[in-house]
Design a protein around this motif. Structure first.
Motif, short mmCIF file in Angstrom:
data_model
loop_
_atom_site.label_atom_id
_atom_site.label_comp_id
_atom_site.label_asym_id
_atom_site.label_seq_id
_atom_site.Cartn_x
_atom_site.Cartn_y
_atom_site.Cartn_z
N ALA A 168 55.51 43.48 93.18
CA ALA A 168 54.52 42.64 92.99
C ALA A 168 53.29 43.36 93.22
O ALA A 168 52.23 43.34 92.41
CB ALA A 168 54.55 41.26 93.62
N ARG A 186 49.17 40.75 94.59
CA ARG A 186 50.07 39.33 94.48
C ARG A 186 50.57 39.02 95.92
O ARG A 186 50.64 38.00 96.35
CB ARG A 186 51.24 39.88 93.46
CG ARG A 186 50.80 40.01 92.27
CD ARG A 186 50.08 38.98 91.33
NE ARG A 186 48.84 38.58 91.77
CZ ARG A 186 47.76 39.27 91.49
NH1 ARG A 186 47.88 40.11 90.46
NH2 ARG A 186 46.42 39.05 91.60
N ASP A 221 48.05 37.20 97.69
CA ASP A 221 47.88 35.87 97.19
C ASP A 221 49.37 35.15 97.94
O ASP A 221 48.74 33.98 98.23
CB ASP A 221 48.20 35.83 95.75
CG ASP A 221 47.15 36.43 94.93
OD1 ASP A 221 46.06 36.75 95.33
OD2 ASP A 221 47.59 36.91 93.56
N PHE A 254 47.73 33.61 89.83
CA PHE A 254 49.01 34.21 90.34
C PHE A 254 49.97 34.13 89.42
O PHE A 254 50.63 35.15 88.89
CB PHE A 254 49.46 33.74 91.67
CG PHE A 254 50.78 34.17 92.03
CD1 PHE A 254 50.84 35.36 93.08
CD2 PHE A 254 51.99 33.62 91.78
CE1 PHE A 254 51.90 35.82 93.31
CE2 PHE A 254 53.18 34.14 92.15
CZ PHE A 254 53.16 35.33 92.94
N SER A 293 49.25 36.33 86.27
CA SER A 293 49.11 37.50 86.50
C SER A 293 50.40 38.29 86.41
O SER A 293 50.65 39.49 85.92
CB SER A 293 48.47 37.91 87.78
OG SER A 293 49.26 37.77 88.77
N LEU A 294 51.53 37.53 86.59
CA LEU A 294 53.00 38.04 86.50
C LEU A 294 53.25 38.16 84.92
O LEU A 294 54.39 38.93 84.95
CB LEU A 294 53.90 36.98 87.09
CG LEU A 294 53.73 36.87 88.71
CD1 LEU A 294 54.80 36.18 89.36
CD2 LEU A 294 53.93 38.33 89.45
#
Length: 193
Positions: free
Chosen positions: A87, A91, A94, A122, A125-126
């Motif tokens: 990640a 991340r 986060d 979050f 963004s993945l």
């Protein structure tokens, strides 16, 4: 009665809205202050109407990605070193922020709490390109089984980003009067599908 209530709101808003905030509405209302304040209230009501579809997109997205992460990394994916390394630092940060908030509330550190505490940003963004091979390579349709055929990770990421950007305008009480509201609603409904 509705006009009396709205007029009362207008009178209450006059002294508390900054010149900068009302400027967009004044311009759109031809510099008629009462009309600008009515437009301001309308903007707030339209934002309120978008709350449920946007919330549903956010909750649906995080739940689908969470289920996918559980399949890949286990039920406590958020503490698995393999996931955290993949990640990346941002991340992982986060997640640390979410864990700190959960501890500060005195809540239990479980996946449900982590999922609920992590931001929409979050989850969105993945879907970035950099996560395509490790998270999504050949697995997008298993995470999102109702995704229309031919929809790529990039297509999905763009739609989620559009809803997230619109969400931020609404949640931060910014003007949405110049937005194509039907298009914004359509993107949210498409994602929910």
């Amino acid at each position: 009665m509705a006009n009396v209530v709205q007029q009362s709101l207008i009178e209450q808003l006059r002294p508390v809205i900054s010149d900068e905030r009302i400027g967009t509405y004044l311009t759109a209302a031809g510099f008629d202050t009462d009309r600008a304040l009515r437009l301001y209230i309308w903007n707030a009501l339209i934002g309120e109407a978008f709350h449920l579809p946007i919330q549903s997109v956010e909750v649906g997205l995080r739940n689908r990605i969470n289920a996918h992460l559980i399949n890949l990394y286990g039920p406590r994916w958020w503490q698995e070193q393999v996931f955290l390394k993949m990640a990346g630092r941002e991340r992982a940060s986060d997640i640390e922020t979410a864990l700190r908030r959960i501890r500060n509330r005195g809540a239990s550190l479980d996946t449900g709490q982590v999922v609920a505490t992590l931001s929409f940003g979050f989850w969105a963004s993945l879907l970035q390109k950099k996560y395509n091979p490790p998270l999504w390579g050949g697995r997008l349709s298993s995470a999102f089984p109702y995704l229309p055929p031919g929809t790529s990770r990039g297509d999905l990421a763009n739609r989620v980003k559009r809803v997230a950007d619109f969400r931020n305008r609404v949640w931060h009480h910014e003007p949405i009067i110049k937005k194509d509201l039907l298009a914004e609603y359509s993107v949210a409904m498409e994602l929910l599908g």
